[in-house]
Design an enzyme around this catalytic site. Sequence first.
Site, PDB file in Angstrom:
ATOM      1  N   THR A 257       2.570  45.941 -33.722  1.00  0.00           N
ATOM      2  CA  THR A 257       3.982  46.321 -33.435  1.00  0.00           C
ATOM      3  C   THR A 257       3.930  47.675 -34.136  1.00  0.00           C
ATOM      4  O   THR A 257       3.665  48.032 -34.780  1.00  0.00           O
ATOM      5  CB  THR A 257       5.131  45.547 -33.917  1.00  0.00           C
ATOM      6  OG1 THR A 257       6.115  46.652 -34.185  1.00  0.00           O
ATOM      7  CG2 THR A 257       4.605  44.926 -35.627  1.00  0.00           C
TER       8      THR A 257
ATOM      9  N   ASP B 275       6.694  49.615 -35.593  1.00  0.00           N
ATOM     10  CA  ASP B 275       7.061  49.087 -36.448  1.00  0.00           C
ATOM     11  C   ASP B 275       6.488  49.074 -38.296  1.00  0.00           C
ATOM     12  O   ASP B 275       7.782  49.203 -38.560  1.00  0.00           O
ATOM     13  CB  ASP B 275       8.163  48.418 -36.448  1.00  0.00           C
ATOM     14  CG  ASP B 275       9.447  49.118 -34.948  1.00  0.00           C
ATOM     15  OD1 ASP B 275       9.911  49.582 -34.514  1.00  0.00           O
ATOM     16  OD2 ASP B 275      10.183  46.929 -34.735  1.00  0.00           O
TER      17      ASP B 275
ATOM     18  N   GLY C  32       6.964  43.373 -27.495  1.00  0.00           N
ATOM     19  CA  GLY C  32       6.742  44.890 -27.157  1.00  0.00           C
ATOM     20  C   GLY C  32       4.931  45.294 -27.483  1.00  0.00           C
ATOM     21  O   GLY C  32       4.839  45.286 -28.276  1.00  0.00           O
TER      22      GLY C  32
ATOM     23  N   ASP D 138       5.930  46.019 -39.335  1.00  0.00           N
ATOM     24  CA  ASP D 138       7.265  45.721 -39.760  1.00  0.00           C
ATOM     25  C   ASP D 138       6.690  44.520 -39.355  1.00  0.00           C
ATOM     26  O   ASP D 138       7.422  43.027 -40.170  1.00  0.00           O
ATOM     27  CB  ASP D 138       8.764  45.452 -39.792  1.00  0.00           C
ATOM     28  CG  ASP D 138       8.352  44.619 -38.014  1.00  0.00           C
ATOM     29  OD1 ASP D 138       7.443  44.365 -37.628  1.00  0.00           O
ATOM     30  OD2 ASP D 138       9.690  44.957 -37.213  1.00  0.00           O
TER      31      ASP D 138
ATOM     32  N   ARG E 181       8.955  38.785 -22.820  1.00  0.00           N
ATOM     33  CA  ARG E 181      10.210  38.210 -23.459  1.00  0.00           C
ATOM     34  C   ARG E 181       9.728  36.672 -22.839  1.00  0.00           C
ATOM     35  O   ARG E 181      10.134  36.410 -21.804  1.00  0.00           O
ATOM     36  CB  ARG E 181      11.490  38.582 -22.957  1.00  0.00           C
ATOM     37  CG  ARG E 181      11.847  40.243 -23.640  1.00  0.00           C
ATOM     38  CD  ARG E 181      11.028  40.362 -25.297  1.00  0.00           C
ATOM     39  NE  ARG E 181      10.939  41.841 -25.244  1.00  0.00           N
ATOM     40  CZ  ARG E 181      10.883  42.473 -26.703  1.00  0.00           C
ATOM     41  NH1 ARG E 181      10.209  41.599 -27.471  1.00  0.00           N
ATOM     42  NH2 ARG E 181      10.675  43.888 -27.074  1.00  0.00           N
TER      43      ARG E 181
ATOM     44  N   GLY F 111      12.457  51.241 -34.854  1.00  0.00           N
ATOM     45  CA  GLY F 111      12.358  51.683 -35.864  1.00  0.00           C
ATOM     46  C   GLY F 111      14.139  50.036 -36.578  1.00  0.00           C
ATOM     47  O   GLY F 111      15.194  51.430 -37.147  1.00  0.00           O
ATOM     48  N   ARG F 112      13.962  49.726 -35.597  1.00  0.00           N
ATOM     49  CA  ARG F 112      15.404  48.769 -35.985  1.00  0.00           C
ATOM     50  C   ARG F 112      15.512  47.896 -37.059  1.00  0.00           C
ATOM     51  O   ARG F 112      16.857  48.488 -37.617  1.00  0.00           O
ATOM     52  CB  ARG F 112      15.413  47.219 -34.446  1.00  0.00           C
ATOM     53  CG  ARG F 112      16.159  46.455 -34.750  1.00  0.00           C
ATOM     54  CD  ARG F 112      16.327  45.403 -33.896  1.00  0.00           C
ATOM     55  NE  ARG F 112      15.333  44.360 -34.053  1.00  0.00           N
ATOM     56  CZ  ARG F 112      14.537  43.992 -33.619  1.00  0.00           C
ATOM     57  NH1 ARG F 112      14.924  43.446 -32.159  1.00  0.00           N
ATOM     58  NH2 ARG F 112      13.746  42.559 -34.052  1.00  0.00           N
TER      59      ARG F 112
ATOM     60  N   ASP G 113       6.861  40.792 -34.672  1.00  0.00           N
ATOM     61  CA  ASP G 113       7.438  39.098 -35.239  1.00  0.00           C
ATOM     62  C   ASP G 113       7.976  38.223 -34.658  1.00  0.00           C
ATOM     63  O   ASP G 113       7.347  36.632 -35.113  1.00  0.00           O
ATOM     64  CB  ASP G 113       8.862  40.154 -36.230  1.00  0.00           C
ATOM     65  CG  ASP G 113       9.586  38.883 -36.813  1.00  0.00           C
ATOM     66  OD1 ASP G 113      10.501  38.427 -36.264  1.00  0.00           O
ATOM     67  OD2 ASP G 113       9.854  38.223 -38.289  1.00  0.00           O
TER      68      ASP G 113
END
Length: 319
Positions: free
Chosen positions: A125, A127, A11, A129, A72, A170-171, A103
Site C-alpha cells: 500500500t 500509504d 488498492g 500504514d 473490492r 493518505g486517508r 489493511d
Amino acid sequence: MKKIAVLTSGGDAPGMNAAIRAVVRKGIFEGLEVCGIFNGYQGLIDGKIEPLSAGSVGDIIQRGGTMLRSSRCPEFKTERGRERALDQLRERGIEGLVVIGGDGSFRGALELSKAGFPCVGVPATIDNDINGTDYTLGFDTALNTVIDAIDKIRDTATSHERTFIVEVMGRDAGDLALWAGVAGGAETILIPERPYDLGEIVSRLQQGKDRGKKHSILIVAEGVMGGQELAAGLMDDAGIETRVSVLGHIQRGGTPSGRDRVLASRFGARAVEALLAGRAGVAVGMREHAVIDYPLAEVFDGGDAKDLGLYDLSKELSI
C-alpha cells in the site's frame, strides 16, 4: 504442502507484480504448484483461479499495477462469502494462500486464518500504514512520484511567485505527505496524526513573505481535508490566494522503484518460506532493514506508535 495460491486485493501499489513473481518462482523452486487468483477476494469466491508457471510471470517485475487485477469485495466480509471462498480453495487442493495488499486485505487473510486456512500477508500500500513493518510495497515509488510533482510545481510557483497547495493520498496515514513534504522542501505539511491550526499556517506564510520569500508549497494529506477546502480557508481567513494541485491516482501507478522491486522480491519469497515452515496466520514485513514475519493479529492491535520526529524536523527546517 504441495499447492499454494496468490492474490492481490484492495488498492493497487507499485511492486505488487514483483511480489507475485517472487511468490510464483520461489514456490516453483521449492517444488510447489502455484495458482493465481484473479480479481482479489471476489475472484476467489467466483473461482477465477488459474495455474501460474515461471514463464507466466516473466516481464512483470518492472510493471506497475497487478497482473492478477484487484477489486473490492463486500461479500467476503460475510461469513457466507468466506465459506464460498474456502470451498473454492479446498476443491482445488490449494493448501496455502499469499495475500498481497493493505489493511482490508489483511483483515480478510486474518479471517481465513481463524477459520483454519494457512495465510500469509504481504504488505502493499502506498500509504505505508501497516502496523509491524517499517515499509510497505509501493510507498517508495509513490513517494518519488509525489516528489517529482512537487519539484515541477515549485518551478511554476517560483516563476509566478505563488503559494501552491498539493493534495496527496493518505486517508488515515500521513507518511506519504510527511516524507514527500520533507524531501520536497515544503513550508507546511498537514497530516492526520497531528492537529492543524489555520492561524499558524497563515503566520508561517506571512513570516516567509516578510523575509522576502516569493513562493510557498503546502502539502496536505487527503485525510486531513481536501486541497480546495484548505485553499478556501486561507482565502476566507487571511485573503491568501493559492493554486491547488490534486495528484490523485497517478500516485498509485508507474514503474516500481528499485527499492520496491527488491523489497517485493524479498517479501514474496519470505511468504512462501513461512507457509512451508508452517508459520500460518502471519504477515511479512521489514524491521530495522531485516525481513521478518509476525502474527497477522498484531497488525490490528494498535501497538505501533508512529514516530513523528520527522514532522517536528519539518517544522524546524521550513522556517
